[in-house]
Design a protein around this motif. Structure first.
Motif, PDB file in Angstrom:
ATOM      1  N   ILE A   1       0.949  -1.385   0.230  1.00  0.00           N
ATOM      2  CA  ILE A   1      -0.090   0.069   0.510  1.00  0.00           C
ATOM      3  C   ILE A   1       1.223   1.577  -0.160  1.00  0.00           C
ATOM      4  N   ALA A   2       2.207   1.350   1.055  1.00  0.00           N
ATOM      5  CA  ALA A   2       3.045   2.077   0.746  1.00  0.00           C
ATOM      6  C   ALA A   2       3.543   2.590  -0.904  1.00  0.00           C
TER       7      ALA A   2
ATOM      8  N   HIS B   1       2.527   2.076  -3.880  1.00  0.00           N
ATOM      9  CA  HIS B   1       1.801   1.985  -4.454  1.00  0.00           C
ATOM     10  C   HIS B   1       1.082   3.863  -4.044  1.00  0.00           C
ATOM     11  N   LYS B   2       1.170   3.835  -2.838  1.00  0.00           N
ATOM     12  CA  LYS B   2       0.830   5.409  -3.122  1.00  0.00           C
ATOM     13  C   LYS B   2       1.806   6.626  -3.938  1.00  0.00           C
ATOM     14  N   LYS B   3       2.929   5.345  -2.849  1.00  0.00           N
ATOM     15  CA  LYS B   3       4.465   6.520  -3.328  1.00  0.00           C
ATOM     16  C   LYS B   3       4.476   6.951  -4.725  1.00  0.00           C
TER      17      LYS B   3
ATOM     18  N   ARG C   1       2.748   4.587  -7.447  1.00  0.00           N
ATOM     19  CA  ARG C   1       2.076   3.888  -8.280  1.00  0.00           C
ATOM     20  C   ARG C   1       2.729   2.610  -9.110  1.00  0.00           C
TER      21      ARG C   1
ATOM     22  N   PHE D   1      -6.746  -2.088  -6.176  1.00  0.00           N
ATOM     23  CA  PHE D   1      -6.017  -0.961  -6.824  1.00  0.00           C
ATOM     24  C   PHE D   1      -5.010  -1.455  -9.013  1.00  0.00           C
TER      25      PHE D   1
END
Length: 477
Positions: A243-244, A246-248, A250, A283
């Motif tokens: 998650i971390a 992907h947020k940073k 993509r 996602f």
């Protein structure tokens, strides 16, 4: 000469010298037939090693720009612009400039060393010859007539083999698929290469395990793919880390080896598998599941693969016969959505016009016979025996100076040594003693780790190899 090479530049110094002299010749500073400074004098003037000047002059000679004669020095060619001039291709430059990157020098060194007969190989990730079903193959070849067409086969691979694989994965791994969703590849390595080349573009971000076999592959860097690391513990990766990332960044794709992971031997926990699949759907991130080892579970229980839990078609599943039957057979496969499989098949056909017919026929005969079940039972018991030998030998010979996670399947043992010991020096000392392993930093960011592979060695050789390793460890400690 006022010019000096830039030591902070990324371009090697010898190439800077080549470029400077080329520019000087084209501008007339160095005229045709003029003598260039001697290697020794130019090295002194530029404050570089003489070998750097030798490399620069040799490259200029290969380009046909200078002529070198023993006793006469190095001269600018008198016929530099002549159309009749014969020039030698600068193969060194071609080798360096190719877009597909070579393996790490250390990986090349290990592969070279393990070819020596007197060296015990605890580095190569394959089965020993006595664990391969040679007799069963001979029996198949004796009893079953080969009636296949030897011309080019279907782009996705032989349809009979694909049908056999669809039955095989349903029976052993609860994966429901059809032959149209399967592509036969030259082992898992080609499968990974095709996925990276066909489904990703330069600059894309992908997540890989840390440590992992993927970390050692130059295929991502060659394709201009950015890799980001997911730390692996005894239960695999943590979904929160994905998650971390992907947020940073993509993340466009995730590469996972859930069962008896290479190199740690860890198993991705069932709850984490389910959460990762949820995140994949949330996602829209494809998961590449590399599964070479799940059938090697020592107790015979096979964990649910990500693909068997996948209800949305988010997982591209890779497996092969390399780690459970024979590495030289070169039979692997990808299972995925038909449109993806067709895209990958088109790329594979451009490279090799499809897989060889004969090994596909042998693989289909073996997978569909009673030989396979008996063979897997044997593999499980023999690998457990070898795992027990290597773990007991480490405890005995290293006096508990090496920590390790004892896997429940697979062929690898992930070990932690004293962080103050340089793992590369330890490898050098071990090779001198006649045993090879793989330093852990080849697989990821962690320091002070090494990987032993016990699938290739017979029990007596494994024990002897660990004794030699222990002697090397004591010499450094």
């Amino acid at each position: 000469m006022v010019w000096k090479p830039d030591r902070n530049a990324k371009t090697p110094i010898y190439k800077q010298i080549v470029e400077y002299i080329e520019l000087g010749i084209s501008s007339g500073e160095f005229s045709a037939d003029s003598v260039l400074p001697s290697e020794r004098n130019l090295a002194k003037e530029l404050d570089v090693n003489r070998s750097t000047i030798v490399a620069a002059y040799e490259e200029l000679q290969s380009l046909g720009i200078v002529e070198r004669k023993k006793g006469s020095g190095t001269r600018v060619s008198t016929d530099i612009w002549g159309i009749s001039r014969k020039r030698i291709p600068n193969w060194g430059r071609y080798v360096e400039d190719g877009s597909f990157l070579p393996n790490l020098p250390l990986v090349q060194r290990i592969r070279s060393e393990v070819q020596k007969n007197d060296l015990i190989n605890l580095a190569s990730g394959e089965l020993s010859s006595d664990l391969m079903p040679t007799d069963q193959f001979r029996q198949i070849l004796s009893n079953q007539p080969f009636l296949e067409n030897l011309g080019y086969d279907h782009p996705q691979g032989n349809e009979v083999l694909r049908d056999t694989i669809s039955t095989h994965v349903k029976e052993y791994k609860n994966i429901h698929t059809s032959p149209s969703s399967i592509l036969i590849t030259s082992g898992a390595q080609q499968a990974l290469h095709l996925i990276v080349e066909c489904l990703l573009k330069r600059g894309d971000a992908v997540a890989i395990e840390d440590p992992s076999y993927c970390y050692s592959l130059p295929v991502f860097q060659s394709a201009g793919i950015r890799t980001f690391l997911l730390p692996v513990d005894e239960h695999g990766i943590n979904p929160d880390d994905l998650i971390a990332l992907h947020k940073k960044h993509r993340i466009r794709m995730v590469f996972l080896n859930p069962d008896y992971q290479n190199p740690t031997g860890s198993i991705l926990h069932l709850s984490r598998r389910k959460r990762i699949l949820e995140l994949s759907t949330e996602f829209g991130i494809p998961i590449i599941e590399d599964d070479p080892y799940s059938l090697t579970s020592y107790n015979g229980e096979v964990n649910p693969t990500l693909k068997s839990l996948d209800t949305n078609g988010n997982v591209l599943y890779i497996s092969s016969l390399s780690k459970i039957v024979a590495s030289g057979l070169r039979i692997g496969w990808i299972i995925g959505p038909p449109q993806v499989i067709q895209r990958l098949a088109d790329a594979k056909q451009q490279v090799d016009f499809g897989h060889s017919v004969f090994p596909q026929w042998v693989a289909s005969q073996f997978l569909g016979s009673e030989h396979f079940t008996n063979h897997i039972d044997m593999i499980r018991s023999q690998l457990k025996l070898r795992k027990d030998v290597i773990t007991s030998s480490l405890k005995e010979f290293t006096c508990n100076q090496v920590d390790f996670y004892s896997p429940q399947g697979g062929i690898h043992l992930w070990c932690r040594v004293n962080p103050s010991i340089n793992e590369y020096q330890l490898l050098e000392e071990s090779i001198k003693n006649g045993v090879a392993f793989v330093p852990g930093s080849i697989f990821g960011s962690k320091k002070g780790y090494i990987r032993f592979t016990f699938g290739r060695g017979e029990p007596k050789d494994i024990s002897k190899g660990i004794l030699r390793f222990a002697e090397a460890l004591r010499s450094l400690r």
